[in-house]
Each structure stands twice: as C-alpha cells, then as structure tokens.
Design a protein around this motif. Structure first.
Motif, PDB file in Angstrom:
ATOM      1  N   PHE A  31      43.055  41.585  38.494  1.00  0.00           N
ATOM      2  CA  PHE A  31      44.526  41.602  39.279  1.00  0.00           C
ATOM      3  C   PHE A  31      44.368  40.748  40.172  1.00  0.00           C
ATOM      4  CE2 PHE A  31      47.173  44.295  42.036  1.00  0.00           C
ATOM      5  CZ  PHE A  31      48.380  43.996  41.041  1.00  0.00           C
ATOM      6  N   THR A  32      45.377  39.618  40.283  1.00  0.00           N
ATOM      7  CA  THR A  32      45.414  38.637  41.224  1.00  0.00           C
ATOM      8  C   THR A  32      46.570  39.131  42.198  1.00  0.00           C
ATOM      9  OG1 THR A  32      46.781  37.156  40.184  1.00  0.00           O
ATOM     10  CG2 THR A  32      44.695  36.843  39.583  1.00  0.00           C
ATOM     11  N   MET A  37      48.504  40.659  37.036  1.00  0.00           N
ATOM     12  CA  MET A  37      47.313  40.715  36.240  1.00  0.00           C
ATOM     13  C   MET A  37      47.438  39.430  35.336  1.00  0.00           C
ATOM     14  SD  MET A  37      44.959  42.090  34.598  1.00  0.00           S
ATOM     15  CE  MET A  37      45.050  43.875  35.293  1.00  0.00           C
ATOM     16  N   GLN A  38      45.939  39.023  35.123  1.00  0.00           N
ATOM     17  CA  GLN A  38      45.639  37.668  34.364  1.00  0.00           C
ATOM     18  C   GLN A  38      44.337  37.827  33.597  1.00  0.00           C
ATOM     19  OE1 GLN A  38      47.595  34.412  34.557  1.00  0.00           O
ATOM     20  NE2 GLN A  38      49.343  35.989  35.323  1.00  0.00           N
ATOM     21  N   SER A  39      44.235  37.002  32.661  1.00  0.00           N
ATOM     22  CA  SER A  39      43.145  36.733  31.888  1.00  0.00           C
ATOM     23  C   SER A  39      42.660  35.337  32.203  1.00  0.00           C
ATOM     24  CB  SER A  39      43.365  37.084  30.373  1.00  0.00           C
ATOM     25  OG  SER A  39      43.640  38.253  30.172  1.00  0.00           O
ATOM     26  N   TYR A  40      41.273  35.352  32.498  1.00  0.00           N
ATOM     27  CA  TYR A  40      40.743  33.981  32.382  1.00  0.00           C
ATOM     28  C   TYR A  40      39.728  33.674  31.579  1.00  0.00           C
ATOM     29  CZ  TYR A  40      43.597  33.852  36.752  1.00  0.00           C
ATOM     30  OH  TYR A  40      44.573  33.882  37.643  1.00  0.00           O
ATOM     31  N   PHE A 121      48.461  45.220  45.198  1.00  0.00           N
ATOM     32  CA  PHE A 121      47.315  44.317  45.474  1.00  0.00           C
ATOM     33  C   PHE A 121      46.653  44.793  46.955  1.00  0.00           C
ATOM     34  CE2 PHE A 121      44.419  41.021  46.910  1.00  0.00           C
ATOM     35  CZ  PHE A 121      43.912  40.683  45.801  1.00  0.00           C
ATOM     36  N   ASP A 122      47.329  44.511  47.871  1.00  0.00           N
ATOM     37  CA  ASP A 122      46.589  44.856  49.275  1.00  0.00           C
ATOM     38  C   ASP A 122      46.067  46.424  49.566  1.00  0.00           C
ATOM     39  OD1 ASP A 122      47.555  42.484  50.357  1.00  0.00           O
ATOM     40  OD2 ASP A 122      49.262  43.027  51.124  1.00  0.00           O
ATOM     41  N   PHE A 123      46.954  47.252  48.745  1.00  0.00           N
ATOM     42  CA  PHE A 123      46.523  48.629  48.737  1.00  0.00           C
ATOM     43  C   PHE A 123      44.902  48.696  48.056  1.00  0.00           C
ATOM     44  CE2 PHE A 123      45.693  52.223  46.069  1.00  0.00           C
ATOM     45  CZ  PHE A 123      45.408  53.332  47.036  1.00  0.00           C
ATOM     46  N   MET A 124      44.935  48.201  46.738  1.00  0.00           N
ATOM     47  CA  MET A 124      43.604  48.107  46.120  1.00  0.00           C
ATOM     48  C   MET A 124      42.468  47.321  46.660  1.00  0.00           C
ATOM     49  SD  MET A 124      45.238  47.757  42.222  1.00  0.00           S
ATOM     50  CE  MET A 124      43.801  47.078  41.694  1.00  0.00           C
ATOM     51  N   PHE A 125      42.967  46.209  47.406  1.00  0.00           N
ATOM     52  CA  PHE A 125      41.752  45.374  47.922  1.00  0.00           C
ATOM     53  C   PHE A 125      41.309  46.161  49.056  1.00  0.00           C
ATOM     54  CE2 PHE A 125      40.180  41.657  49.800  1.00  0.00           C
ATOM     55  CZ  PHE A 125      39.846  40.803  48.958  1.00  0.00           C
ATOM     56  N   GLN A 126      42.178  46.892  50.103  1.00  0.00           N
ATOM     57  CA  GLN A 126      41.570  47.635  51.109  1.00  0.00           C
ATOM     58  C   GLN A 126      40.907  48.599  50.695  1.00  0.00           C
ATOM     59  OE1 GLN A 126      44.771  48.925  54.014  1.00  0.00           O
ATOM     60  NE2 GLN A 126      43.272  48.974  55.538  1.00  0.00           N
ATOM     61  N   ALA A 127      41.413  49.517  49.583  1.00  0.00           N
ATOM     62  CA  ALA A 127      40.855  50.802  49.207  1.00  0.00           C
ATOM     63  C   ALA A 127      39.258  50.468  48.809  1.00  0.00           C
ATOM     64  CB  ALA A 127      41.828  51.223  48.234  1.00  0.00           C
ATOM     65  N   ALA A 151      52.391  55.504  43.851  1.00  0.00           N
ATOM     66  CA  ALA A 151      53.261  55.288  44.855  1.00  0.00           C
ATOM     67  C   ALA A 151      53.823  53.652  44.395  1.00  0.00           C
ATOM     68  CB  ALA A 151      53.372  55.603  46.155  1.00  0.00           C
ATOM     69  N   TYR A 152      52.723  52.846  44.552  1.00  0.00           N
ATOM     70  CA  TYR A 152      52.896  51.343  44.265  1.00  0.00           C
ATOM     71  C   TYR A 152      53.242  50.900  42.724  1.00  0.00           C
ATOM     72  CZ  TYR A 152      50.638  51.250  48.872  1.00  0.00           C
ATOM     73  OH  TYR A 152      50.178  51.411  50.042  1.00  0.00           O
ATOM     74  N   LEU A 153      52.996  51.935  42.101  1.00  0.00           N
ATOM     75  CA  LEU A 153      53.520  51.826  40.454  1.00  0.00           C
ATOM     76  C   LEU A 153      54.948  52.313  40.127  1.00  0.00           C
ATOM     77  CD1 LEU A 153      50.058  52.261  39.181  1.00  0.00           C
ATOM     78  CD2 LEU A 153      51.154  50.166  39.228  1.00  0.00           C
ATOM     79  N   GLY A 154      55.636  52.936  40.946  1.00  0.00           N
ATOM     80  CA  GLY A 154      56.997  53.504  40.718  1.00  0.00           C
ATOM     81  C   GLY A 154      56.823  55.019  40.031  1.00  0.00           C
ATOM     82  N   PHE A 155      55.846  55.754  40.413  1.00  0.00           N
ATOM     83  CA  PHE A 155      55.771  57.104  40.034  1.00  0.00           C
ATOM     84  C   PHE A 155      55.004  57.850  41.076  1.00  0.00           C
ATOM     85  CE2 PHE A 155      52.413  55.266  37.499  1.00  0.00           C
ATOM     86  CZ  PHE A 155      51.517  56.214  37.424  1.00  0.00           C
ATOM     87  N   LYS A 156      55.324  58.899  41.605  1.00  0.00           N
ATOM     88  CA  LYS A 156      54.430  59.810  42.612  1.00  0.00           C
ATOM     89  C   LYS A 156      54.899  61.192  42.740  1.00  0.00           C
ATOM     90  CE  LYS A 156      56.836  58.729  46.922  1.00  0.00           C
ATOM     91  NZ  LYS A 156      56.742  58.132  48.243  1.00  0.00           N
TER      92      LYS A 156
END
Length: 166
Positions: A31-32, A37-40, A121-127, A151-156
């Motif tokens: 997850f960039t 989301m990317q595959s490398y 992304f920022d939430f995940m990186f910090q968490a 909440a960041y994914l559109g449901f909560k």
C-alpha cells in the motif's frame, strides 16, 4: 514501447504480503502513499546472494521506495527500497507478529482496489509505528486499528449503540 511512459517516483509504502514467483523472485503487494495498492515484482530476492533483502518485504514493514510506475500495468517494478523505520519489537514479539499477520490479511481484502488515499496511508503508517513501540495494552490493538481505519474507508459505527446486539 515509449520509454517516456515509464517514470521513476518516490513513495513510502507499507508491505502487506508477498508470494513466491519463479525460482528467486517475489510479487509483493504494497500500500503506497503515492499510488495506493500496488503489486511489484522483485527479482533475485530469494537467492543466496540477495543478502537478506527478503526481510524488507515482511508484513507491515514501512518502506521508502523509488519505483517505476507505468500506467496500465498490473505489476510495477521497484528501483530502490529501504526500510523507512526499522522495527524494534514487532518481529521479535510473537503476539505482535501474529497480530501483524492478521492485520495484513484483513488489509489485503479491504485494500484490494484502493487507489491513493493519503489520509488512510498516514493513519496506517503512524499506527504501525505506535504498535511497534507500545509495550502494554497491545491485546486489542488490532481491533482498535481496524475500527479506527474504518472511518478512512468510508464506513464506521455512528455511536456505541451500533455495538449492541439486536
């Protein structure tokens, strides 16, 4: 093929998982920050000469990357990758390691088609950094993480009443 279509970009990333590909390569899902989301494909990472580079692609590893990004391609390439913040406890604590695997499995399903989402992304990186550094109260971290990420994914949940069984 037009070489102008292939551009180098800097992005941070969060490793979710990888699968083995051919003899010495892997396809890693990350997850960039810049592209979602990317595959490398990463070549020769499983060979004897790779000098432990496979460690960069363990669950939840935080990366600084330079990537080749070509529009319309399902699998991209990484030019450079380095660990953004080496973990202090996650790989060495069996409870945290188990939670990391659980979280990456859930996130792989949730983020399947996720495009760029800087807030998430920022939430995940910090968490993930917090998770690596906390020593107590980790037993429900994965549940709190998923609840807050929703909440960041559109449901909560709209209130505590949403948790009551009807």
């Amino acid at each position: 093929k037009n070489s102008c279509d292939l551009m180098l970009h800097h992005s941070r990333g969060i490793v979710l998982n990888y699968i083995k590909y051919r003899e010495t390569s892997i396809i890693v899902r990350i997850f960039t920050e810049a592209f979602g989301m990317q595959s490398y494909i990463v070549n020769s990472v499983r060979s004897a000469r790779s000098k432990g580079k496979i460690a960069l692609y363990q669950p939840l590893t935080l990366l600084d990357m330079v990537v080749y990004q070509k529009a319309g391609k399902d699998i991209q390439r990484i030019s450079e990758a380095r660990c953004a913040l080496p973990f202090q406890s996650i790989p060495f604590n069996p409870v945290k390691t188990g939670m990391s695997i659980f979280l990456t499995e859930i996130l792989s399903k949730l983020l399947k088609e996720e495009s760029q989402n800087t807030e998430l992304f920022d939430f995940m990186f910090q968490a993930i950094q917090v998770f690596d550094h906390i020593e107590e109260g980790i037993v429900n971290f994965h549940l709190q993480f998923l609840l807050k990420a929703s909440a960041y994914l559109g449901f909560k949940p709209s209130s505590a009443d949403d948790f009551l069984v009807q």
